[in-house]
Design a protein around this motif. Structure first.
Motif, PDB file in Angstrom:
ATOM      1  N   GLY A  73      26.840  28.125  44.729  1.00 45.74           N
ATOM      2  CA  GLY A  73      27.869  28.041  43.703  1.00 45.74           C
ATOM      3  C   GLY A  73      28.837  29.204  43.758  1.00 45.74           C
ATOM      4  O   GLY A  73      29.251  29.644  44.828  1.00 45.74           O
ATOM      5  N   HIS A  74      29.170  29.754  42.600  1.00 45.47           N
ATOM      6  CA  HIS A  74      30.172  30.821  42.523  1.00 45.47           C
ATOM      7  C   HIS A  74      29.546  32.212  42.649  1.00 45.47           C
ATOM      8  O   HIS A  74      30.199  33.218  42.368  1.00 45.47           O
ATOM      9  CB  HIS A  74      30.929  30.730  41.190  1.00 45.47           C
ATOM     10  N   ARG A  75      28.295  32.276  43.079  1.00 40.58           N
ATOM     11  CA  ARG A  75      27.625  33.574  43.159  1.00 40.58           C
ATOM     12  C   ARG A  75      27.989  34.359  44.412  1.00 40.58           C
ATOM     13  O   ARG A  75      27.572  35.514  44.556  1.00 40.58           O
ATOM     14  CB  ARG A  75      26.105  33.373  43.099  1.00 40.58           C
ATOM     15  N   ALA A  76      28.755  33.787  45.318  1.00 37.33           N
ATOM     16  CA  ALA A  76      29.184  34.493  46.524  1.00 37.33           C
ATOM     17  C   ALA A  76      30.508  33.920  47.001  1.00 37.33           C
ATOM     18  O   ALA A  76      30.854  32.775  46.689  1.00 37.33           O
ATOM     19  CB  ALA A  76      28.136  34.372  47.624  1.00 37.33           C
ATOM     20  N   HIS A  77      31.241  34.711  47.741  1.00 38.24           N
ATOM     21  CA  HIS A  77      32.444  34.229  48.409  1.00 38.24           C
ATOM     22  C   HIS A  77      32.004  33.505  49.681  1.00 38.24           C
ATOM     23  O   HIS A  77      31.193  34.034  50.451  1.00 38.24           O
ATOM     24  CB  HIS A  77      33.372  35.395  48.746  1.00 38.24           C
ATOM     25  N   LEU A  78      32.536  32.324  49.910  1.00 35.80           N
ATOM     26  CA  LEU A  78      32.066  31.468  50.997  1.00 35.80           C
ATOM     27  C   LEU A  78      33.103  31.341  52.101  1.00 35.80           C
ATOM     28  O   LEU A  78      34.296  31.174  51.832  1.00 35.80           O
ATOM     29  CB  LEU A  78      31.741  30.072  50.457  1.00 35.80           C
ATOM     30  N   ARG A 119      40.626  39.605  47.518  1.00 32.99           N
ATOM     31  CA  ARG A 119      39.899  39.067  46.365  1.00 32.99           C
ATOM     32  C   ARG A 119      38.918  40.091  45.808  1.00 32.99           C
ATOM     33  O   ARG A 119      38.763  40.231  44.590  1.00 32.99           O
ATOM     34  CB  ARG A 119      39.143  37.801  46.764  1.00 32.99           C
ATOM     35  N   LEU A 120      38.267  40.802  46.695  1.00 39.41           N
ATOM     36  CA  LEU A 120      37.298  41.798  46.256  1.00 39.41           C
ATOM     37  C   LEU A 120      37.989  42.980  45.583  1.00 39.41           C
ATOM     38  O   LEU A 120      37.486  43.501  44.571  1.00 39.41           O
ATOM     39  CB  LEU A 120      36.457  42.274  47.448  1.00 39.41           C
ATOM     40  N   ARG A 121      39.126  43.406  46.116  1.00 46.83           N
ATOM     41  CA  ARG A 121      39.872  44.508  45.487  1.00 46.83           C
ATOM     42  C   ARG A 121      40.328  44.128  44.090  1.00 46.83           C
ATOM     43  O   ARG A 121      40.279  44.935  43.155  1.00 46.83           O
ATOM     44  CB  ARG A 121      41.086  44.876  46.343  1.00 46.83           C
ATOM     45  N   LEU A 122      40.792  42.875  43.961  1.00 45.35           N
ATOM     46  CA  LEU A 122      41.291  42.405  42.663  1.00 45.35           C
ATOM     47  C   LEU A 122      40.164  41.884  41.768  1.00 45.35           C
ATOM     48  O   LEU A 122      40.431  41.443  40.639  1.00 45.35           O
ATOM     49  CB  LEU A 122      42.318  41.292  42.879  1.00 45.35           C
ATOM     50  N   GLU A 123      38.926  41.921  42.302  1.00 48.12           N
ATOM     51  CA  GLU A 123      37.755  41.439  41.570  1.00 48.12           C
ATOM     52  C   GLU A 123      37.926  39.990  41.129  1.00 48.12           C
ATOM     53  O   GLU A 123      37.546  39.607  40.019  1.00 48.12           O
ATOM     54  CB  GLU A 123      37.452  42.344  40.375  1.00 48.12           C
ATOM     55  N   GLN A 124      38.523  39.190  42.002  1.00 52.47           N
ATOM     56  CA  GLN A 124      38.680  37.764  41.706  1.00 52.47           C
ATOM     57  C   GLN A 124      37.342  37.056  41.884  1.00 52.47           C
ATOM     58  O   GLN A 124      36.580  37.371  42.805  1.00 52.47           O
ATOM     59  CB  GLN A 124      39.721  37.139  42.637  1.00 52.47           C
ATOM     60  N   PRO A 125      37.041  36.103  41.029  1.00 53.82           N
ATOM     61  CA  PRO A 125      35.758  35.396  41.159  1.00 53.82           C
ATOM     62  C   PRO A 125      35.726  34.515  42.394  1.00 53.82           C
ATOM     63  O   PRO A 125      36.767  34.089  42.905  1.00 53.82           O
ATOM     64  CB  PRO A 125      35.708  34.550  39.875  1.00 53.82           C
ATOM     65  N   ALA A 126      34.533  34.246  42.886  1.00 53.82           N
ATOM     66  CA  ALA A 126      34.375  33.348  44.026  1.00 53.82           C
ATOM     67  C   ALA A 126      34.768  31.938  43.635  1.00 53.82           C
ATOM     68  O   ALA A 126      34.517  31.497  42.507  1.00 53.82           O
ATOM     69  CB  ALA A 126      32.921  33.382  44.509  1.00 53.82           C
ATOM     70  N   VAL A 127      35.388  31.231  44.566  1.00 58.35           N
ATOM     71  CA  VAL A 127      35.823  29.859  44.306  1.00 58.35           C
ATOM     72  C   VAL A 127      34.788  28.915  44.899  1.00 58.35           C
ATOM     73  O   VAL A 127      34.696  28.755  46.098  1.00 58.35           O
ATOM     74  CB  VAL A 127      37.202  29.586  44.937  1.00 58.35           C
ATOM     75  N   ALA A 128      33.984  28.299  44.051  1.00 55.89           N
ATOM     76  CA  ALA A 128      32.967  27.376  44.560  1.00 55.89           C
ATOM     77  C   ALA A 128      32.431  26.494  43.438  1.00 55.89           C
ATOM     78  O   ALA A 128      31.277  26.572  43.063  1.00 55.89           O
ATOM     79  CB  ALA A 128      31.824  28.139  45.208  1.00 55.89           C
ATOM     80  N   THR A 129      33.294  25.662  42.880  1.00 56.58           N
ATOM     81  CA  THR A 129      32.822  24.762  41.837  1.00 56.58           C
ATOM     82  C   THR A 129      32.159  23.550  42.471  1.00 56.58           C
ATOM     83  O   THR A 129      32.445  23.183  43.615  1.00 56.58           O
ATOM     84  CB  THR A 129      33.995  24.290  40.952  1.00 56.58           C
ATOM     85  N   GLU A 130      31.277  22.921  41.736  1.00 60.28           N
ATOM     86  CA  GLU A 130      30.564  21.732  42.241  1.00 60.28           C
ATOM     87  C   GLU A 130      31.554  20.627  42.605  1.00 60.28           C
ATOM     88  O   GLU A 130      31.389  19.944  43.610  1.00 60.28           O
ATOM     89  CB  GLU A 130      29.594  21.243  41.173  1.00 60.28           C
ATOM     90  N   ALA A 131      32.613  20.473  41.802  1.00 60.49           N
ATOM     91  CA  ALA A 131      33.586  19.411  42.066  1.00 60.49           C
ATOM     92  C   ALA A 131      34.309  19.641  43.383  1.00 60.49           C
ATOM     93  O   ALA A 131      34.505  18.713  44.172  1.00 60.49           O
ATOM     94  CB  ALA A 131      34.594  19.341  40.917  1.00 60.49           C
TER      95      ALA A 131
END
Length: 262
Positions: A73-78, A119-131
């Motif tokens: 899910g959103h727990r990691a950048h993929l 993304r990591l510098r800006l602390e953006q969340p990982a994009v990984a929704t089920e949909a």
């Protein structure tokens, strides 16, 4: 700043090694904390170590990269890794996920790493929704339903103490050499290069695209894209000439019909 960690999951050891080496060179601060040979291992090691970034091969035994991503899910950048496939690339290019094509190209890797670092510098969340992942899985369905065996796209060879991935498009010809096969290709800047591999010529021919690679002698297979012309020889044989190298190879009577004028 918290250390950035990564997991590499791919069922081919050489590709894991290549990617690990490229990451060490182009993102030395990234810590590779785990590798996995299949989807089940990938999920187990993710749950144990919770890496920041996961590089996931799309087609792995056990669980596919998409199935692993659905559980992460959103727990990691993929970042997905895929073979060069029309349907796969179409699916990724129209989505929001990062992807790398085998064999990994430096330019594409640099783009992917730059996006991840931003993304990591800006602390953006990982994009990984089920949909999103479900949509990606559906888009990849045509590729999944295709035959499992795809034409060989690169050949591994030991060159100068390292393992080289040779794109098949760069190969001019393959020649049987007792228990080995000689691979003749155009290396960096078009320079001629050769290497011996243990895979037999017969086994290689079975994996290559028949529309591109043709057997012209019991001991020789050529890349048709590298052929310049064929000239007749005595005893109903012929000689084959290349566009970019001086060697002239024989075409035996058995295979001469491939070069008959229409």
């Amino acid at each position: 700043m918290t250390a950035v960690t990564a997991l590499i999951a791919d069922d081919e050891p050489l590709l894991r090694e290549v990617l690990r080496s490229l990451l060490a060179r182009h993102w030395p601060e990234l810590q590779i904390v785990a590798e996995a040979r299949n989807g089940v291992e990938a999920l187990e090691r993710f749950e144990a170590l919770r890496p920041t970034v996961c590089f996931l091969d799309v087609h792995m035994p056990g669980l596919s990269g998409i199935e692993v991503a659905q559980r992460i899910g959103h727990r990691a950048h993929l970042v997905f890794i895929t073979a060069y496939d029309h349907y796969a690339l179409q699916a990724f290019e129209h989505g929001v996920f990062d992807y790398l094509v085998k064999p990994v190209q430096l330019e594409r890797l640099a783009q992917t790493l730059a996006r991840l670092q931003q993304r990591l510098r800006l602390e953006q969340p990982a994009v990984a929704t089920e949909a999103l992942l479900q949509q990606l899985a559906q888009q990849l369905q045509p590729a999944a339903s295709a035959p499992a065996t795809q034409p060989l796209r690169w050949i591994r060879a030991a060159v100068g103490g390292s393992v080289r991935l040779i794109p098949v498009d760069d190969i001019d010809y393959l020649k049987s050499d007792e228990k080995y096969t000689l691979v003749a290709w155009r290396g960096d800047s078009g320079r001629h290069a050769e290497a011996l591999i243990r895979t037999s010529l017969k086994a290689l021919l079975e994996q290559l695209d028949p529309a591109q690679f043709l057997q012209v002698h019991r001991a020789v297979v050529v890349n048709l894209n590298a052929v310049s012309h064929v000239t007749p020889d005595v005893n109903e044989k012929a000689n084959l000439h290349f566009k970019h190298r001086p060697e002239v190879l024989p075409v035996s009577r058995t295979y001469l019909h491939h070069f008959k004028a229409e």
